[in-house]
Design a protein around this motif. Structure first.
Motif, PDB file in Angstrom:
ATOM      1  N   PRO A  36       0.798  -1.231   0.000  1.00  0.00           N
ATOM      2  CA  PRO A  36       0.000   0.000   0.000  1.00  0.00           C
ATOM      3  C   PRO A  36       0.829   1.278   0.000  1.00  0.00           C
ATOM      4  CG  PRO A  36      -0.063  -1.048   2.149  1.00  0.00           C
ATOM      5  CD  PRO A  36       0.600  -2.018   1.222  1.00  0.00           C
ATOM      6  N   ASP A  37       2.125   1.186   0.293  1.00  0.00           N
ATOM      7  CA  ASP A  37       2.985   2.373   0.181  1.00  0.00           C
ATOM      8  C   ASP A  37       3.763   2.366  -1.127  1.00  0.00           C
ATOM      9  OD1 ASP A  37       4.745   0.312   0.635  1.00  0.00           O
ATOM     10  OD2 ASP A  37       5.897   1.329   2.198  1.00  0.00           O
ATOM     11  N   GLY A  38       3.439   1.418  -2.013  1.00  0.00           N
ATOM     12  CA  GLY A  38       4.104   1.331  -3.301  1.00  0.00           C
ATOM     13  C   GLY A  38       5.361   0.485  -3.307  1.00  0.00           C
ATOM     14  N   THR A  39       5.725  -0.108  -2.169  1.00  0.00           N
ATOM     15  CA  THR A  39       6.867  -1.014  -2.149  1.00  0.00           C
ATOM     16  C   THR A  39       6.583  -2.217  -3.045  1.00  0.00           C
ATOM     17  OG1 THR A  39       7.459  -0.355   0.103  1.00  0.00           O
ATOM     18  CG2 THR A  39       8.356  -2.432  -0.694  1.00  0.00           C
ATOM     19  N   VAL A  40       7.570  -2.610  -3.821  1.00  0.00           N
ATOM     20  CA  VAL A  40       7.458  -3.772  -4.698  1.00  0.00           C
ATOM     21  C   VAL A  40       8.169  -4.944  -4.024  1.00  0.00           C
ATOM     22  CG1 VAL A  40       7.989  -4.703  -6.978  1.00  0.00           C
ATOM     23  CG2 VAL A  40       7.394  -2.287  -6.721  1.00  0.00           C
ATOM     24  N   TYR A  41       7.536  -6.116  -4.053  1.00  0.00           N
ATOM     25  CA  TYR A  41       8.109  -7.300  -3.424  1.00  0.00           C
ATOM     26  C   TYR A  41       8.336  -8.380  -4.477  1.00  0.00           C
ATOM     27  CZ  TYR A  41       6.635  -5.007   0.871  1.00  0.00           C
ATOM     28  OH  TYR A  41       6.472  -4.102   1.885  1.00  0.00           O
ATOM     29  N   ALA A  42       9.519  -8.991  -4.404  1.00  0.00           N
ATOM     30  CA  ALA A  42       9.881 -10.057  -5.327  1.00  0.00           C
ATOM     31  C   ALA A  42      10.570 -11.170  -4.552  1.00  0.00           C
ATOM     32  CB  ALA A  42      10.796  -9.527  -6.420  1.00  0.00           C
ATOM     33  N   ILE A  43      10.535 -12.386  -5.108  1.00  0.00           N
ATOM     34  CA  ILE A  43      11.153 -13.555  -4.502  1.00  0.00           C
ATOM     35  C   ILE A  43      12.192 -14.105  -5.467  1.00  0.00           C
ATOM     36  CG2 ILE A  43      10.771 -15.924  -3.700  1.00  0.00           C
ATOM     37  CD1 ILE A  43       7.864 -15.032  -3.027  1.00  0.00           C
TER      38      ILE A  43
END
Length: 521
Positions: free
Chosen positions: A504-511
């Protein structure tokens, strides 16, 4: 028939009576799925339709802000990591909830971390154990609209944790066949009943998932689909009963159930394979209130129409439901390899009665929804488009030129590989990193694979975020049709495909390589 269970452990809740919805606008989808998860990311594909659309603009990929392992004991097969990791979730208050594999072959817990720093807020173990498998299946918790977290437990049970943004929160247990039944004989249920798909939740905190059983399961339980509500609506249906076919054995592993935009229809795939492997089967539409069968379609190869498509337990393909109610589901082609191991993205109307134009790729991929307005160059009639992986595997007879694609589900073209009539390509982007092994084997243009099973779409900035087996995270810009920015996160690895998400703060998450990366400014 579906089997209803009394509510000794839950309290009342219901959903609207089933009705057939022929057309649902994009505005309704955004009102339903966007509101349902507000500005959080609530499970596989982000919402109950698996649209993977972010309601907020993503941050620029300036740096890796923090990392944390998703696997405390990764099990490598040679140089490969053939493990499907559960999708991280993010609350609207920006707490990241992460399924973590703790053992070499089994064992899981769930962690909550602050999105800004990665600081651990709490961790909760679960006694969940995996079913018999090839590639390691995922642990698939879900976060509901009311921000209650549900975690798979042993014996087909669920652990419900309240206040996921707090360091402490009360945990209770729910059971689709009745808590009293479970408490009377927990060992027997634990040994013979296991959840086998991610959990999907509707807007009223009703939960759906697939489960598998052995022949020794109590209460006559048989592998199938479960519905868990807060009242007397908990129920289950055996897979062969749901399909109307006695040869059907179970729900396809990792196939997260999907709901129609109005929440009345539940979609899930079932297979005739009784152990981990591959089989044939159906895509089903069930009444979400009762699990009564409403429609089914036998999943077939697109080119060889007499052949059943292949439904692999080593994939994670799940139904995607479009704004108009159309349903999309990925399969492997038959004969295997006849479409370069790309499979097909099969396409049906809401009641599965009309077979529509397929996509040219379906293996281990769940299509994401792209609003047409997010692709400025698009001039067609569709209100939404689809984003799908578009690898062309050298080892499957292709040229190794691996792509991602934005497709028009309501327009068509002749596929240059198969000769089939498929969804028209609106945009494609080729992976940028050469694959030296494939090039040594005689594929001069081969590039590293896209490593995504559900890709996060950012309509606000008109782009999407894609992970690659070169160890780089990319932002695909739909306006320029370029990989406009990138960030190296690992050295790269051949691994099972992974999700990308946006908080919701625009952080992008990847694995990558069993590690979660939080990426932003």
């Amino acid at each position: 028939m579906a089997v209803a269970v009394g509510g000794d452990d839950v309290r009342g809740c219901g959903v609207a009576r089933w009705r057939c919805t022929a057309v649902v606008t994009l505005a309704m989808l955004l009102a339903g799925t966007g509101a349902a998860r507000a500005d959080g990311w609530h499970g596989f594909g982000g919402d109950a339709q698996h649209t993977a659309m972010s309601p907020v603009a993503a941050q620029e990929m300036g740096r890796v802000r923090w990392t944390t392992p998703l696997d405390l004991q990764p099990y490598y097969s040679g140089q490969s990591l053939l493990i499907h990791y559960g999708t991280p979730m993010v609350t609207r208050s920006n707490t990241v909830i992460i399924p973590v594999k703790t053992g070499a072959t089994d064992g899981f817990r769930v962690e909550a971390r602050r999105a800004d720093t990665g600081t651990l807020l709490w961790m909760q173990p679960t006694d969940y154990t995996l079913p018999v498998h090839g590639w390691v299946p995922s642990l698939g918790p879900t976060l509901t609209r009311r921000e209650r977290l549900f975690i798979p437990g042993a014996g087909g049970t669920l652990y419900r944790r309240v206040l996921p943004d707090h360091a402490t929160g009360r945990t209770t247990q729910r059971v689709f066949y009745g808590l009293r039944n479970y408490q009377a004989n927990p060992r027997s249920f634990n040994d013979n009943v296991r959840i086998s798909t991610p959990i999907t939740a509707d807007a009223r905190e009703v939960l759906y998932f697939g489960f598998v059983t052995t022949d020794r399961a109590p209460l006559g339980l048989r592998s199938g689909v479960a519905r868990v509500s807060a009242g007397r609506g908990s129920t289950w249906i055996a897979a062969p009963t749901a399909a109307g076919d006695s040869t059907i054995q179970k729900v396809v592993y990792n196939c997260a159930p999907a709901l129609s935009p109005d929440g009345t229809l539940l979609y899930i795939a079932v297979t005739d394979n009784d152990e981990s492997g591959s089989g044939a089967g159906y895509l089903l539409a069930l009444d979400s209130r009762t699990l009564a069968p409403l429609a089914r379609v036998r999943l077939k190869d697109v080119v060889h129409a007499a052949n059943d498509a292949v439904l692999p337990d080593d994939g994670t393909a799940s139904p995607t439901v479009g704004p108009d109610g159309d349903v999309y589901f990925g399969v492997i082609e038959s004969p295997v390899g006849s479409n370069h191991l790309r499979g097909w993205l099969l396409h049906f109307d809401a009641m599965l009665s009309q077979v529509k134009t397929p996509g040219a790729f379906g293996w281990d991929d769940t299509a994401s929804i792209v609003p047409a307005a997010a692709v400025p160059s698009y001039g067609g009639i569709s209100s939404y488009l689809l984003m799908a992986k578009y690898n062309n595997y050298a080892e499957g007879g292709g040229d190794g030129v691996n792509k991602f694609a934005v497709l028009d589900p309501h327009d068509s073209m002749v596929d240059p590989i198969s000769g089939a009539n498929v969804m028209r390509e609106v945009l494609t982007v080729t992976a940028p990193t050469p694959d030296p092994l494939a090039r040594e084997d005689g594929f001069p243009n081969a590039v590293k694979e896209w490593c995504v099973n559900t890709g996060a779409v950012d309509p606000q900035s008109k782009g999407a975020f894609l992970n690659n087996e070169d160890g780089v995270m990319y932002r695909w810009d739909f306006t320029t049709n370029t990989l406009a920015s990138s960030l190296q996160i690992t050295r790269g690895l051949f691994e099972a495909y992974t999700p990308t998400i946006i908080g919701p703060d625009g952080t992008v998450y990847a694995i990558s390589n069993g590690i979660l990366f939080a990426i932003g400014r």
